[in-house]
Motif scaffolding. Structure first.
Motif, PDB file in Angstrom:
ATOM      1  N   HIS A 199       6.947 -93.084 -27.433  1.00  0.00           N
ATOM      2  CA  HIS A 199       7.638 -92.565 -26.244  1.00  0.00           C
ATOM      3  C   HIS A 199       7.913 -91.071 -26.384  1.00  0.00           C
ATOM      4  O   HIS A 199       7.847 -90.333 -25.392  1.00  0.00           O
ATOM      5  CB  HIS A 199       8.893 -93.381 -25.956  1.00  0.00           C
ATOM      6  N   ALA A 200       8.185 -90.626 -27.608  1.00  0.00           N
ATOM      7  CA  ALA A 200       8.343 -89.189 -27.831  1.00  0.00           C
ATOM      8  C   ALA A 200       7.022 -88.471 -27.540  1.00  0.00           C
ATOM      9  O   ALA A 200       7.010 -87.396 -26.929  1.00  0.00           O
ATOM     10  CB  ALA A 200       8.800 -88.927 -29.260  1.00  0.00           C
ATOM     11  N   LEU A 201       5.913 -89.066 -27.960  1.00  0.00           N
ATOM     12  CA  LEU A 201       4.592 -88.490 -27.677  1.00  0.00           C
ATOM     13  C   LEU A 201       4.333 -88.454 -26.176  1.00  0.00           C
ATOM     14  O   LEU A 201       3.893 -87.431 -25.641  1.00  0.00           O
ATOM     15  CB  LEU A 201       3.500 -89.297 -28.391  1.00  0.00           C
ATOM     16  N   LYS A 202       4.618 -89.543 -25.481  1.00  0.00           N
ATOM     17  CA  LYS A 202       4.421 -89.610 -24.029  1.00  0.00           C
ATOM     18  C   LYS A 202       5.187 -88.483 -23.335  1.00  0.00           C
ATOM     19  O   LYS A 202       4.625 -87.742 -22.518  1.00  0.00           O
ATOM     20  CB  LYS A 202       4.884 -90.968 -23.504  1.00  0.00           C
ATOM     21  N   GLN A 229      -3.415 -84.497 -31.505  1.00  0.00           N
ATOM     22  CA  GLN A 229      -3.058 -84.668 -32.906  1.00  0.00           C
ATOM     23  C   GLN A 229      -1.779 -83.903 -33.242  1.00  0.00           C
ATOM     24  O   GLN A 229      -0.892 -84.431 -33.918  1.00  0.00           O
ATOM     25  CB  GLN A 229      -4.204 -84.212 -33.802  1.00  0.00           C
ATOM     26  N   ALA A 230      -1.663 -82.674 -32.774  1.00  0.00           N
ATOM     27  CA  ALA A 230      -0.471 -81.868 -33.047  1.00  0.00           C
ATOM     28  C   ALA A 230       0.777 -82.493 -32.429  1.00  0.00           C
ATOM     29  O   ALA A 230       1.837 -82.548 -33.067  1.00  0.00           O
ATOM     30  CB  ALA A 230      -0.669 -80.440 -32.542  1.00  0.00           C
ATOM     31  N   LEU A 231       0.662 -82.962 -31.195  1.00  0.00           N
ATOM     32  CA  LEU A 231       1.816 -83.571 -30.532  1.00  0.00           C
ATOM     33  C   LEU A 231       2.188 -84.902 -31.195  1.00  0.00           C
ATOM     34  O   LEU A 231       3.373 -85.226 -31.323  1.00  0.00           O
ATOM     35  CB  LEU A 231       1.548 -83.763 -29.044  1.00  0.00           C
ATOM     36  N   ALA A 232       1.198 -85.669 -31.620  1.00  0.00           N
ATOM     37  CA  ALA A 232       1.471 -86.930 -32.323  1.00  0.00           C
ATOM     38  C   ALA A 232       2.190 -86.644 -33.634  1.00  0.00           C
ATOM     39  O   ALA A 232       3.173 -87.319 -33.980  1.00  0.00           O
ATOM     40  CB  ALA A 232       0.181 -87.704 -32.562  1.00  0.00           C
ATOM     41  N   HIS A 233       1.737 -85.636 -34.346  1.00  0.00           N
ATOM     42  CA  HIS A 233       2.376 -85.268 -35.610  1.00  0.00           C
ATOM     43  C   HIS A 233       3.828 -84.844 -35.360  1.00  0.00           C
ATOM     44  O   HIS A 233       4.736 -85.260 -36.079  1.00  0.00           O
ATOM     45  CB  HIS A 233       1.588 -84.149 -36.297  1.00  0.00           C
ATOM     46  N   ALA A 234       4.049 -84.028 -34.326  1.00  0.00           N
ATOM     47  CA  ALA A 234       5.402 -83.580 -33.990  1.00  0.00           C
ATOM     48  C   ALA A 234       6.305 -84.747 -33.586  1.00  0.00           C
ATOM     49  O   ALA A 234       7.521 -84.692 -33.779  1.00  0.00           O
ATOM     50  CB  ALA A 234       5.349 -82.546 -32.863  1.00  0.00           C
ATOM     51  N   ALA A 235       5.709 -85.810 -33.063  1.00  0.00           N
ATOM     52  CA  ALA A 235       6.470 -87.003 -32.662  1.00  0.00           C
ATOM     53  C   ALA A 235       6.693 -87.961 -33.842  1.00  0.00           C
ATOM     54  O   ALA A 235       7.243 -89.036 -33.665  1.00  0.00           O
ATOM     55  CB  ALA A 235       5.757 -87.731 -31.527  1.00  0.00           C
TER      56      ALA A 235
END
Length: 172
Positions: free
Chosen positions: A102-105, A126-132
């Motif tokens: 949900h953070a990624l979404k 990938q960057a946003l998934a890592h940040a989440a």
């Protein structure tokens, strides 16, 4: 996760972005099952600059959000991305970590509607998934889950996004 309300939504729809932000502000997002669908699966990867017709559509949509939800920040993007990769990334993440998914979404919506970033780009995902806080989503495919969501949305006859459906089938 089964919830009482299903929300069919697409990352490249500003009305979906606005609804998601309002649900977060109302602390109601956790009560809704988010399902990503593509209402414009023909959009290119990578995102292309908008031609005249799409630019006019985007301008009108962003103007409508400014009028309907003046409290929300939104920027006019240079085009619309193919949302399939982003939807599959969230579908994969949901199999690992609901909170991170949900953070990624939410990050994907904001990355596109605030910064205009091409969210069909694998390095952005990938960057946003890592940040989440997601590190294993690349090892799990979200293709089957995303296809299931798409099929259910198409079979429902809703035709547009955002679309909310109660557990009893009532369209909200």
């Amino acid at each position: 996760m089964n919830r009482d309300i299903i929300l069919y939504s697409d990352f490249n729809c500003p009305f979906c972005y606005a609804l998601g932000e309002r649900l977060l502000a109302a602390k109601a997002a956790h009560t809704i099952e988010w399902r990503g669908v593509q209402h414009a699966p023909y959009l290119p990867i990578p995102m292309a600059n908008a031609g005249a017709a799409l630019a006019a559509e985007l301008t009108g949509e962003v103007r409508a959000i400014h009028q309907l939800a003046p409290e929300l920040a939104i920027a006019l993007p240079r085009g619309k991305p193919n949302s399939g990769p982003a939807i599959r990334a969230v579908a994969a993440a949901l199999q690992i970590n609901s909170f991170g998914a949900h953070a990624l979404k939410d990050a994907l919506y904001r990355e596109f509607w605030l910064r205009g970033t091409d969210i069909s780009d694998a390095s952005v995902l990938q960057a946003l998934a890592h940040a989440a806080g997601l590190s294993d989503e690349g090892n799990i495919s979200g293709t089957a889950k995303a296809a299931e969501w798409q099929h259910a949305w198409e079979a429902s006859g809703l035709g547009g996004v955002p679309a909310m459906v109660r557990g009893d089938g009532e369209i909200l």
